[in-house]
Scaffold this active site. Structure first.
Site, mmCIF file in Angstrom:
data_model
loop_
_atom_site.group_PDB
_atom_site.id
_atom_site.type_symbol
_atom_site.label_atom_id
_atom_site.label_comp_id
_atom_site.label_asym_id
_atom_site.label_seq_id
_atom_site.Cartn_x
_atom_site.Cartn_y
_atom_site.Cartn_z
ATOM 1 N N PHE A 51 -17.605 11.928 -10.999
ATOM 2 C CA PHE A 51 -18.020 10.662 -10.383
ATOM 3 C C PHE A 51 -16.762 9.878 -10.013
ATOM 4 C CE2 PHE A 51 -19.730 6.261 -10.907
ATOM 5 C CZ PHE A 51 -20.975 6.365 -10.313
ATOM 6 N N GLY A 110 -3.128 3.317 -46.355
ATOM 7 C CA GLY A 110 -2.029 3.955 -45.614
ATOM 8 C C GLY A 110 -2.396 5.339 -45.129
ATOM 9 N N GLU A 136 -16.983 2.749 -17.653
ATOM 10 C CA GLU A 136 -18.359 2.476 -17.197
ATOM 11 C C GLU A 136 -18.718 0.995 -17.345
ATOM 12 O OE1 GLU A 136 -21.202 5.489 -18.071
ATOM 13 O OE2 GLU A 136 -19.664 7.052 -17.994
HETATM 14 C C1 LIG Z 1 -10.329 7.591 -19.751
HETATM 15 C C2 LIG Z 1 -10.997 6.960 -18.574
HETATM 16 C C3 LIG Z 1 -11.980 7.667 -17.897
HETATM 17 C C4 LIG Z 1 -12.577 7.102 -16.771
HETATM 18 N N1 LIG Z 1 -13.488 7.845 -16.067
HETATM 19 C C5 LIG Z 1 -13.922 7.366 -14.865
HETATM 20 C C6 LIG Z 1 -14.710 8.198 -13.999
HETATM 21 O O1 LIG Z 1 -15.059 9.346 -14.335
HETATM 22 N N2 LIG Z 1 -15.062 7.705 -12.785
HETATM 23 C C7 LIG Z 1 -14.697 6.456 -12.373
HETATM 24 O O2 LIG Z 1 -15.050 6.081 -11.259
HETATM 25 N N3 LIG Z 1 -13.968 5.646 -13.177
HETATM 26 C C8 LIG Z 1 -13.567 6.074 -14.402
HETATM 27 N N4 LIG Z 1 -12.797 5.275 -15.210
HETATM 28 C C9 LIG Z 1 -12.445 3.937 -14.753
HETATM 29 C C10 LIG Z 1 -13.086 2.822 -15.561
HETATM 30 O O3 LIG Z 1 -14.464 2.772 -15.314
HETATM 31 C C11 LIG Z 1 -12.335 1.520 -15.224
HETATM 32 O O4 LIG Z 1 -11.072 1.623 -15.856
HETATM 33 C C12 LIG Z 1 -13.064 0.276 -15.663
HETATM 34 O O5 LIG Z 1 -14.248 0.106 -14.925
HETATM 35 C C13 LIG Z 1 -12.219 -0.982 -15.536
HETATM 36 O O6 LIG Z 1 -11.580 -1.042 -14.292
HETATM 37 P P1 LIG Z 1 -9.987 -1.311 -14.243
HETATM 38 O O7 LIG Z 1 -9.346 -0.376 -15.194
HETATM 39 O O8 LIG Z 1 -9.546 -1.305 -12.843
HETATM 40 O O9 LIG Z 1 -9.805 -2.774 -14.861
HETATM 41 P P2 LIG Z 1 -9.921 -4.160 -14.045
HETATM 42 O O10 LIG Z 1 -11.182 -4.213 -13.269
HETATM 43 O O11 LIG Z 1 -8.643 -4.387 -13.322
HETATM 44 O O12 LIG Z 1 -10.026 -5.184 -15.250
HETATM 45 C C14 LIG Z 1 -8.868 -5.649 -15.980
HETATM 46 C C15 LIG Z 1 -9.360 -6.653 -17.025
HETATM 47 O O13 LIG Z 1 -9.959 -7.771 -16.357
HETATM 48 C C16 LIG Z 1 -11.281 -7.967 -16.842
HETATM 49 N N5 LIG Z 1 -12.114 -8.467 -15.726
HETATM 50 C C17 LIG Z 1 -12.236 -7.912 -14.485
HETATM 51 N N6 LIG Z 1 -13.081 -8.639 -13.754
HETATM 52 C C18 LIG Z 1 -13.515 -9.664 -14.525
HETATM 53 C C19 LIG Z 1 -14.389 -10.767 -14.328
HETATM 54 N N7 LIG Z 1 -15.027 -10.944 -13.171
HETATM 55 N N8 LIG Z 1 -14.566 -11.627 -15.359
HETATM 56 C C20 LIG Z 1 -13.939 -11.438 -16.552
HETATM 57 N N9 LIG Z 1 -13.089 -10.420 -16.794
HETATM 58 C C21 LIG Z 1 -12.885 -9.547 -15.792
HETATM 59 C C22 LIG Z 1 -11.741 -6.623 -17.344
HETATM 60 O O14 LIG Z 1 -12.769 -6.748 -18.316
HETATM 61 C C23 LIG Z 1 -10.445 -6.093 -17.946
HETATM 62 O O15 LIG Z 1 -10.284 -6.603 -19.240
HETATM 63 C C24 LIG Z 1 -12.218 5.791 -16.358
HETATM 64 C C25 LIG Z 1 -11.257 5.088 -17.069
HETATM 65 C C26 LIG Z 1 -10.627 5.655 -18.142
HETATM 66 C C27 LIG Z 1 -9.560 4.880 -18.854
#
Ligand SMILES: Cc1cc2nc3c(=O)[nH]c(=O)nc-3n(C[C@H](O)[C@H](O)[C@H](O)COP(=O)(O)OP(=O)(O)OC[C@H]3O[C@@H](n4cnc5c(N)ncnc54)[C@H](O)[C@@H]3O)c2cc1C
Length: 387
Positions: free
Chosen positions: A122, A339, A362
């Site tokens: 995905f 520890g 997600e």
């Molecule tokens: C190991 C791993 C596997 C993954 N697998 C998939 C996958 O298979 N497919 C896929 O599509 N994605 C995948 N992801 C991506 C994952 O879904 C995203 O990392 C996640 O949705 C957050 O997006 P971002 O990392 O860009 O953080 P950002 O959106 O940049 O958020 C940064 C911080 O800001 C906060 N924030 C953002 N917007 C708001 C708001 N409006 N109000 C308050 N706080 C806010 C967030 O909570 C977070 O703390 C994966 C991620 C990891 C680490």
């Protein structure tokens, strides 16, 4: 809670529990240390029919319900969170086709998805578009023979290990969220590139990749759902996938509870097992309440889904409660280990790293709370009450 376990589910869970504890748990520490993708175990799960728990029997699946799927996620994650994450990732891709594939696409792909011979990842997140999916920049343009996709994705779990990618791309950039379209792209398509697995803190056996799309051509019929409907598809699929993530978190929290209870019964301090100390008893009881409330929320959301009810609120609550509770439960369990919980050879150290992801992928915890708050406002305006 265990009213949920009728004879069929009990037998299903017992069989899977035995398999996971005998065959999955023993190698989990080594696979984590070596960041090894659990290919053999994925095949074993597939052989047991577990890639198609909720796929209808007419397409070769087990035709069971989401509550059963949640029980399966718990058991697998209890034994190995990385394998659990790979397992849940399969359902994320599969659900997109099951819910939004045309009848021809369902006929073509669901039988392979049910047996695990066909796997789909995905690809939604991009370097500049995580929580805010309306900002995705991967572009799909229509031509006489089909679509051309260009852009980049990141954190795509299981991308290289899959046969297809559900790629979300902008077909109408001016329309933002309503300009997103979902495509099914074969992973051997020309122009598709994959990074090495991204180095991570935890769930190291699950590989996530950066994916580049450089003029990737797909046929006209590669769209899933209507052009412009991709944003809604992503959110709807995530609504049910969040229940799976809640179940993974619950499985890890259940393991932490067992580890803490076991350690407290054998660790002697002040001349007696530490579980006889009231301060430890309070922590064990707290862990238990965290675990059981996480599970109840996931079962509740899954049961609603099985009745085809709206799971947006229950799914977000389940994911939020289970992932936050899991983190607290694992932290408390590590504290009980003192520890010895901080060193590499202890299992709770791995759980501490593994469980951190559940509050992020997600939809982060903040995004779950925002979703719940938005729904509360809608319910209030529509019905004058939210309970
Ligand atoms: C190991 C791993 C596997 C993954 N697998 C998939 C996958 O298979 N497919 C896929 O599509 N994605 C995948 N992801 C991506 C994952 O879904 C995203 O990392 C996640 O949705 C957050 O997006 P971002 O990392 O860009 O953080 P950002 O959106 O940049 O958020 C940064 C911080 O800001 C906060 N924030 C953002 N917007 C708001 C708001 N409006 N109000 C308050 N706080 C806010 C967030 O909570 C977070 O703390 C994966 C991620 C990891 C680490």
């Amino acid at each position: 809670m265990f009213d949920l376990l009728d004879d069929q589910r009990q037998e299903f869970r017992d069989t899977l529990r035995e398999f996971c504890r005998k065959e999955v748990m023993p190698g989990a520490a080594r696979r984590d240390a070596e960041a090894e993708y659990p290919a053999t175990l994925v095949s074993r799960l597939a052989d047991m029919g577990l890639m198609g728990i909720t796929i209808p029997e007419e397409f070769g699946g087990l035709g069971l319900d989401m509550v059963t799927q949640v029980l399966a996620m718990e058991e697998v994650a209890y034994a190995d969170a990385s394998l659990g994450s790979v397992f849940a990732g399969h359902y994320l891709g599969m659900e997109t086709l099951r819910q939004f594939g045309s009848s021809e696409q369902r006929k073509r792909y669901l039988p392979g998805l049910a047996t695990g011979s066909y796997r789909v990842a995905f690809a939604l997140t991009e370097p500049d578009a995580g929580s805010d999916i309306s900002r995705i920049r991967t572009r799909a343009t229509a031509g006489p023979d089909g679509w051309t996709l260009s852009g980049s994705k990141t954190f795509t779990s299981n991308a290289r290990e899959s046969d297809g990618l559900v790629v979300f791309a902008m077909t109408d950039p001016d329309a933002g969220f309503r300009g997103i379209t979902a495509f099914l792209v074969p992973t051997d398509a020309e122009g598709l590139g994959f990074s090495s697995p991204i180095e991570k803190l935890g769930i190291r056996g699950e590989h996530a990749y950066e994916v580049s799309l450089d003029g990737v051509q797909v046929e006209r019929g590669a769209t899933l759902g209507e052009p412009g409907g991709g944003g809604r598809i992503a959110l709807e699929v995530l609504n049910s996938a969040r229940i799976d993530v809640a179940a993974l978190a619950n499985g890890v929290a259940m393991r932490a509870l067992d580890l803490a209870t076991g350690y407290a019964s054998t660790r002697i301090q002040f001349g007696r097992p530490i579980r006889e100390l009231q301060a430890i008893q309070l922590q064990l009881a707290e862990i238990d309440t965290l675990v059981q409330s996480g599970r109840l929320n996931a079962y509740h959301a899954a049961a609603l889904r099985d009745r085809s009810e709206d799971v947006r609120r229950a799914g977000s609550i389940a994911k939020y409660v289970a992932s936050e509770n899991c983190f607290q439960a694992v932290d408390k369990a590590l504290q009980i280990h003192g520890g010895y919980g901080y060193v590499k050879e202890s299992e709770i150290e791995r759980l501490y790293r593994d469980c951190r992801i559940f509050r992020i992928y997600e939809g982060t915890s903040q995004i779950q709370l925002l979703t719940i708050a938005k729904l509360l406002a809608q319910l209030h305006d529509r019905h004058g009450t939210v309970v």
